[in-house]
Design a protein around this motif. Structure first.
Motif, PDB file in Angstrom:
ATOM      1  N   GLU A   1       0.829  -1.190   0.000  1.00  0.00           N
ATOM      2  CA  GLU A   1       0.000   0.000   0.000  1.00  0.00           C
ATOM      3  C   GLU A   1       0.868   1.246   0.000  1.00  0.00           C
ATOM      4  O   GLU A   1       2.085   1.182   0.221  1.00  0.00           O
TER       5      GLU A   1
ATOM      6  N   ARG B   1       0.876   5.004   1.750  1.00  0.00           N
ATOM      7  CA  ARG B   1       0.265   5.809   2.807  1.00  0.00           C
ATOM      8  C   ARG B   1       0.547   7.289   2.557  1.00  0.00           C
ATOM      9  O   ARG B   1       1.702   7.678   2.365  1.00  0.00           O
TER      10      ARG B   1
ATOM     11  N   ALA C   1      -4.707   5.656   2.779  1.00  0.00           N
ATOM     12  CA  ALA C   1      -3.831   4.661   2.145  1.00  0.00           C
ATOM     13  C   ALA C   1      -4.536   4.095   0.919  1.00  0.00           C
ATOM     14  O   ALA C   1      -5.759   3.889   0.926  1.00  0.00           O
TER      15      ALA C   1
END
Length: 213
Positions: A43, A45, A124
């Motif tokens: 991911e 962020r 995110a």
């Protein structure tokens, strides 16, 4: 033309083209690229801190009880609006792997806070397709319309997180605007500077994190 302030960063089709030649919203950002246990990008962020002028205009638009501050329900409404509005702009994410563009999924939620006169957003996103930590990867955050200036104050604000990056090299690239213009004279026409909407040329000017694994 009047437009809702929080939509300025996303619904740029409502803004006169001439106004898009330079930024009107200023953001200090942080981006953390997180490696997953499967050896790919898990991911990304994001933390965005907006300038005080824009932040105050958001308060005026979303302060429904007119107490000059944003209550939790009002902050949630800001986050919901941004989540819906920025979907068409891929949340300003600019990801590539070996030169191929990679889009992102919608975030589950965009958290919003208002502190010391500035609006903050935390969220995110995950790549739509798997991004294995192999080859050349690039990560950036930019507004393709140039209406919003997204700045990373220091190179430390573009960070990699996770053991998967141990075998990789990384560097922060901050393009020189004059050099970009000189190298792309044929592509960067007057039309681009008057209205960059619908092009992807603005990413040439964007700060990015390059990773080689």
């Amino acid at each position: 033309m009047r437009y809702s302030t929080i939509l300025m960063a996303a619904l740029v089709s409502l803004v006169p083209a001439a106004a898009l030649a330079h930024p009107h919203i200023f953001v200090e950002a942080r981006l953390e690229v997180v490696a997953g246990k499967d050896g790919s990008v898990e991911e990304l962020r994001n933390v965005w801190r907006f300038d005080e002028v824009f932040s105050s205009s958001v308060v005026m638009d979303f302060d429904k009880n007119t107490d000059l501050k944003l209550e939790p329900n009002e902050l949630a409404e800001v986050g919901k609006t941004v989540k819906q509005s920025l979907a068409d702009y891929d949340y300003y994410m600019n990801l590539t792997i070996d030169g191929k563009n990679v889009t992102v999924q919608k975030p589950d939620i965009i958290h919003v806070d208002y502190k010391d006169g500035q609006l903050l957003m935390f969220f995110a996103v995950k790549p739509v397709e798997k991004m294995p930590l192999k080859g050349r990867l690039s990560f950036g955050v930019y507004d393709p319309t140039l209406y919003t200036s997204i700045d990373f104050p220091t190179d430390n604000e573009l960070a990699i997180v996770g053991d998967g990056f141990k075998a990789c090299k990384h560097q922060v690239v901050r393009p020189d605007a004059d050099q970009v213009i000189s190298q792309n004279k044929q592509s960067l026409t007057d039309a681009f500077f008057n209205d960059p909407t619908g092009t992807n040329m603005s990413k040439l000017f964007a700060t990015r994190l390059e990773v080689t694994c």
